[in-house]
Write a protein that holds these residues in place. Structure first.
Motif, PDB file in Angstrom:
ATOM      1  N   ALA A   1       0.334  11.348  32.982  1.00  0.00           N
ATOM      2  CA  ALA A   1       1.737  10.934  33.113  1.00  0.00           C
ATOM      3  C   ALA A   1       2.263  11.229  34.523  1.00  0.00           C
ATOM      4  N   LEU A   2       1.917  12.399  35.063  1.00  0.00           N
ATOM      5  CA  LEU A   2       2.366  12.743  36.406  1.00  0.00           C
ATOM      6  C   LEU A   2       1.751  11.821  37.456  1.00  0.00           C
ATOM      7  N   ALA A   3       0.475  11.509  37.318  1.00  0.00           N
ATOM      8  CA  ALA A   3      -0.194  10.641  38.286  1.00  0.00           C
ATOM      9  C   ALA A   3       0.412   9.242  38.278  1.00  0.00           C
TER      10      ALA A   3
ATOM     11  N   LEU B   1      -5.725  10.112  26.180  1.00  0.00           N
ATOM     12  CA  LEU B   1      -5.180   9.883  27.513  1.00  0.00           C
ATOM     13  C   LEU B   1      -3.657   9.936  27.522  1.00  0.00           C
ATOM     14  N   GLU B   2      -3.024   9.310  26.538  1.00  0.00           N
ATOM     15  CA  GLU B   2      -1.560   9.248  26.538  1.00  0.00           C
ATOM     16  C   GLU B   2      -0.893  10.603  26.302  1.00  0.00           C
ATOM     17  N   HIS B   3      -1.655  11.625  25.947  1.00  0.00           N
ATOM     18  CA  HIS B   3      -1.102  12.968  25.745  1.00  0.00           C
ATOM     19  C   HIS B   3      -1.315  13.883  26.955  1.00  0.00           C
TER      20      HIS B   3
ATOM     21  N   SER C   1       3.992   9.381  39.684  1.00  0.00           N
ATOM     22  CA  SER C   1       3.965   9.558  41.127  1.00  0.00           C
ATOM     23  C   SER C   1       3.647   8.241  41.834  1.00  0.00           C
ATOM     24  N   ARG C   2       2.604   7.571  41.416  1.00  0.00           N
ATOM     25  CA  ARG C   2       2.240   6.289  42.043  1.00  0.00           C
ATOM     26  C   ARG C   2       3.351   5.263  41.884  1.00  0.00           C
ATOM     27  N   SER C   3       3.965   5.229  40.716  1.00  0.00           N
ATOM     28  CA  SER C   3       5.012   4.242  40.443  1.00  0.00           C
ATOM     29  C   SER C   3       6.253   4.489  41.299  1.00  0.00           C
ATOM     30  N   VAL C   4       6.671   5.733  41.401  1.00  0.00           N
ATOM     31  CA  VAL C   4       7.860   6.056  42.195  1.00  0.00           C
ATOM     32  C   VAL C   4       7.584   5.831  43.681  1.00  0.00           C
TER      33      VAL C   4
END
Length: 147
Positions: A15-17, A8-10, A20-23
């Motif tokens: 990472a984009l999802a 998952l971490e790769h 995006s949610r965080s920003v």
């Protein structure tokens, strides 16, 4: 290639999802007092720069389907920020224009970018490089899907 290509971490998509949610979550408390959601803010950004604009052109700018854009426009219209009128040159086309209230909201929106930069704690150069890379990712994905 990583040892486990399915970790998952790769995954770029993961990472984009999360990014995006965080920003977008950073925008929420800044936009809320303005009466805007993040998607509505994107519509307003386009209108502050390009109004009046057809719904079709606005849909292309925002890369949203007209069926997704239409409810956003209706909510912004009911808030008194914009109006939708039939184009005098083409009755089949709707033109979107800001109201005085919508234009005035731009002054308040000028506070948004610096607040986001501060919230991210990153310098402008770093953010501009990120923007450039993401734009390349978007173009590459779009070109691939068109093939």
């Amino acid at each position: 290639m990583p040892e486990n290509p399915l970790a998952l971490e790769h995954q770029v998509c993961f990472a984009l999802a999360i990014a995006s949610r965080s920003v977008i979550a950073l925008y929420r408390p800044i936009l809320e007092p303005m009466g805007l959601t993040h998607p509505q803010y994107l519509v307003m950004l386009a209108l502050w720069e390009f109004e009046p604009v057809s719904v079709k052109d606005l849909s292309g700018m925002l890369q949203l389907e007209p069926a997704t854009l239409s409810p956003l426009l209706k909510r912004l219209e009911s808030s008194g920020l914009l109006r939708r009128d039939r184009d005098a040159r083409d009755e089949r086309s709707l033109a979107v224009a800001l109201t005085d209230k919508g234009r005035a909201l731009r002054n308040e929106a000028l506070k948004v970018p610096p607040a986001i930069v501060a919230g991210l704690g990153m310098d402008i150069d770093e953010l501009m490089q990120l923007h450039e890379r993401l734009t390349r990712v978007i173009a590459a994905a779009k070109n691939h899907s068109e093939d």
